[in-house]
Enzyme design. Structure first.
Site, short mmCIF file in Angstrom:
data_model
loop_
_atom_site.label_atom_id
_atom_site.label_comp_id
_atom_site.label_asym_id
_atom_site.label_seq_id
_atom_site.Cartn_x
_atom_site.Cartn_y
_atom_site.Cartn_z
N CYS A 1 11.54 -8.88 -19.38
CA CYS A 1 11.83 -9.44 -20.66
C CYS A 1 10.68 -10.39 -21.09
CB CYS A 1 13.14 -10.48 -20.49
SG CYS A 1 12.81 -11.86 -19.70
N PHE B 1 19.97 -5.06 -15.37
CA PHE B 1 19.54 -4.54 -14.29
C PHE B 1 18.00 -4.64 -13.97
CE2 PHE B 1 17.23 -2.20 -17.95
CZ PHE B 1 16.12 -1.79 -17.28
N SER C 1 20.64 -7.57 -23.27
CA SER C 1 20.01 -7.22 -24.36
C SER C 1 20.66 -8.25 -25.52
CB SER C 1 20.46 -5.89 -24.77
OG SER C 1 21.60 -5.59 -24.71
N LYS D 1 28.78 -11.11 -11.90
CA LYS D 1 28.86 -9.76 -12.41
C LYS D 1 27.46 -9.19 -12.68
CE LYS D 1 28.92 -7.13 -15.67
NZ LYS D 1 28.49 -5.94 -15.21
N GLU E 1 12.57 -3.21 -29.23
CA GLU E 1 12.38 -3.42 -27.90
C GLU E 1 12.55 -2.05 -27.10
OE1 GLU E 1 15.29 -5.55 -25.56
OE2 GLU E 1 13.67 -6.53 -24.20
P1 NAD Z 1 22.47 -5.01 -21.24
O1 NAD Z 1 22.79 -5.95 -22.47
O2 NAD Z 1 22.96 -3.44 -21.48
O3 NAD Z 1 23.42 -5.48 -19.79
C1 NAD Z 1 23.58 -6.76 -19.65
C2 NAD Z 1 24.78 -6.88 -19.02
O4 NAD Z 1 25.63 -6.85 -19.86
C3 NAD Z 1 25.22 -5.89 -17.78
O5 NAD Z 1 26.04 -6.90 -16.79
C4 NAD Z 1 26.25 -4.94 -18.58
O6 NAD Z 1 27.22 -4.74 -17.71
C5 NAD Z 1 26.84 -5.81 -19.64
N1 NAD Z 1 27.18 -5.14 -20.79
C6 NAD Z 1 26.72 -4.02 -21.27
N2 NAD Z 1 27.41 -3.67 -22.16
C7 NAD Z 1 28.33 -4.49 -22.60
C8 NAD Z 1 29.43 -4.56 -23.57
N3 NAD Z 1 29.46 -3.68 -24.67
N4 NAD Z 1 30.17 -5.58 -23.40
C9 NAD Z 1 30.04 -6.56 -22.45
N5 NAD Z 1 29.24 -6.42 -21.46
C10 NAD Z 1 28.18 -5.33 -21.49
O7 NAD Z 1 20.92 -5.44 -20.70
P2 NAD Z 1 20.11 -4.42 -19.52
O8 NAD Z 1 19.90 -3.14 -20.08
O9 NAD Z 1 21.02 -4.43 -18.18
O10 NAD Z 1 18.91 -5.30 -19.13
C11 NAD Z 1 17.78 -5.18 -20.11
C12 NAD Z 1 17.80 -6.13 -21.19
O11 NAD Z 1 17.93 -7.41 -20.74
C13 NAD Z 1 16.62 -6.21 -22.33
O12 NAD Z 1 17.16 -6.31 -23.50
C14 NAD Z 1 15.87 -7.43 -21.75
O13 NAD Z 1 14.96 -7.96 -22.65
C15 NAD Z 1 16.84 -8.39 -21.62
N6 NAD Z 1 16.43 -9.46 -20.54
C16 NAD Z 1 16.20 -10.52 -21.06
C17 NAD Z 1 16.19 -11.84 -20.03
C18 NAD Z 1 15.87 -12.95 -20.69
O14 NAD Z 1 15.37 -14.02 -19.98
N7 NAD Z 1 15.57 -13.35 -22.11
C19 NAD Z 1 15.51 -11.43 -18.72
C20 NAD Z 1 16.08 -10.01 -18.37
C21 NAD Z 1 16.26 -9.14 -19.16
#
Ligand code: NAD
Length: 499
Positions: free
Chosen positions: A284, A152, A229, A176, A384
């Protein structure tokens, strides 16, 4: 207040409603109002979108580099001219202030510009006469349909780390987005169509785990780039690779900045405020742990708190420094970490829990928060948090600071502040983190370098964009050629020898 606006998918160059009866509300974090309902795809919807990409692949991979590049340049020009529109959409669903949303778009645009150089990036190599009358060439070819799954917090920049290169290299894409801010993806899909991209090359699939699981298991999808995440990144990597796909899965982070006693403390304090509270800490690469080394801690904490108190929290469309958090649930979760830190004995120097924000009462407000005397066992340190909470950890030596970082399960970004080149050089060598800043708090690499963390911040071998990105979205092929000549030598059943 609710809205009946529905946010659907994009396939075969047009809107696609899908057949799902499941939706999720999309909110404006600055008001709390529901601005629309996003479709949550069924597996059948996902297969339709994937099929659109599969149908488009053969002719797109055979489209000349000259034509592909021309479309990329068109996309770049349109994006540059209309980036305000995209920033407005990001602010309305994510909450970050407009200047920050524009910054996100500009960083994504840099990857588009890098991908405009695809003819050069895809050049292979050739050896003439490797064996007598035999030439050997290496070429790189696209993979086919590739899936991109975004978080997000960067609804435009993160997908732009991947899709410009994937498309330029001749792949077709299913993106997606996060269900929390799904509209930016559709805006970019329409921009691609305007730029002349053939239908089906760039597709948007809205949804949750159902959509993700179809991307991870469908044999038509050859590779998946994921950002989110750590637990989900780990799941995506394990599931995708078990189904024979190439996967790069970027996960969460806990980034430390080390402030050595000789550092310029004003520069360091400015940097901690920018990196700790920019985008309300929902980055991140945000700094969440400030490691103060030796006798400077009191002075540093005073300088950071003076600055943090001047920040204006408010509606991102107004003149604010920091917007709301993305959802009420996330806002409450972050606030609960501040409560836990206080209970565990940290000193709350600046408290954002009761901030007066320049915005609607229903907004998901949390002001900048500075905690001092945080220790490594506290949950505010171990987890985090992904919010505007900066924890100061006091240590006595450089070695203690380094050990703290290297013991952390994450390894995305880190920074050191010092005027001692030798200390900085030692840090860059010894720290086990993928992206390092020296007097630079948020060391996000330029598009022509690659972005990625170490340890549980990335699963897979390949970082995003730069030459690693080109490698991820292509596979190598080596062609050995002999044009018959009277001296070809006749039948020989032995293993080919060079002569
Ligand atoms: P999230 O893991 O909740 O969601 C990421 C994606 O995974 C979304 O598209 C979501 O729909 C999907 N998703 C969520 N739950 C799922 C499941 N159980 N099974 C399959 N798909 C699923 O992450 P978020 O809250 O959207 O984003 C924040 C996180 O992203 C933080 O942990 C942040 O550190 C990380 N992030 C990392 C980087 C990097 O470069 N390492 C960059 C940006 C964000």
């Amino acid at each position: 207040m609710t809205s009946t606006r529905t946010i659907g998918h994009w396939a075969d160059g047009t809107d696609f409603a899908g057949g799902s009866d499941r939706t999720a509300p999309v909110t404006n974090p600055a008001t709390g109002a529901v601005s629309g309902q996003v479709a949550l795809a069924t597996a059948e919807d996902a297969r339709t979108v994937i099929a659109s990409a599969a149908t488009a692949f053969p002719s797109w991979r055979d489209t000349s580099l000259a034509k592909r590049t021309a479309i990329l340049f068109n996309f770049r020009e349109l994006l540059n001219a209309r980036k305000d529109e995209l920033a407005t959409i990001i602010t309305a669903e994510h909450g970050k202030v407009l200047s920050d949303a524009l910054g996100e778009v500009s960083r994504g645009q840099e990857v588009v510009e890098f991908a405009c150089g695809i003819p050069h990036l895809l050049k292979g190599s050739m050896s003439e006469n490797a064996s007598t009358n035999v030439d050997v060439a290496s070429i790189r070819q696209p993979l086919g349909v590739v899936g991109i799954i975004g978080p997000f917090n960067f609804p435009a920049m993160v997908p732009m780390w991947f899709f410009p290169i994937a498309i330029a290299a001749g792949n077709t894409v299913v993106f997606k987005p996060s269900e929390k801010d799904p509209s930016a993806a559709l805006w970019m899909a329409r921009l691609w169509a305007e730029a002349g991209l053939p239908a089906g090359v760039f597709n948007v699939l809205q949804g949750d785990k159902v959509a993700v699981d179809e991307l991870l298991t469908n044999p038509t999808v050859k590779a998946v780039s994921f950002v989110g995440s750590t637990p989900i990144a780990q799941y995506v990597y394990a599931t995708g690779t078990a189904h024979g796909k190439r996967v790069q899965a970027l996960g969460g982070a806990k980034n430390h900045a080390v402030i050595l006693p000789d550092a310029d403390l004003d520069l360091a304090a400015d940097a901690m405020v920018n990196a700790g509270f920019g985008s309300a800490g929902e980055r991140c690469m945000a700094i969440s742990a400030c490691v103060a080394v030796g006798p400077i801690a009191n002075e540093l904490v005073a300088k950071i708190s003076d600055r943090a108190r001047t920040l204006k929290t408010g509606d991102g469309t107004r003149d604010a420094d920091m917007g709301p958090l993305v959802t009420k649930a996330h806002r409450d979760r972050v606030a609960s970490y501040i409560d836990a830190g206080e209970t565990d004995g940290a000193k709350v120097v600046v408290d954002g829990r009761n901030v007066t924000a320049d915005g609607a009462d229903g907004g998901f407000w949390l002001g900048p928060t500075l905690l001092d005397h945080v220790t490594p066992e506290m949950s505010v340190y171990t987890d985090e948090i992904f919010g505007p909470v900066l924890s100061v950890v006091r240590v006595q030596t450089y070695d203690e600071a380094l050990a703290l970082i290297n013991a952390n399960p994450y390894g995305n970004g880190t920074a050191i502040f010092t005027n001692d080149g030798g200390a900085a050089r030692r840090f860059q060598n010894e720290v086990e983190v993928g992206m390092v800043g020296i007097n630079v708090p948020v060391p996000v690499p330029m598009a022509y370098y690659s972005f990625g963390g170490w340890r549980s911040s990335l699963f897979g071998d390949t970082h995003a964009h730069g030459t690693e990105g080109v490698h991820f979205f292509t596979r190598g092929k080596v062609v050995t050629t002999r044009w018959l000549d009277p001296s070809h030598g006749g039948i020989n059943l032995g293993f080919p020898q060079n002569n």
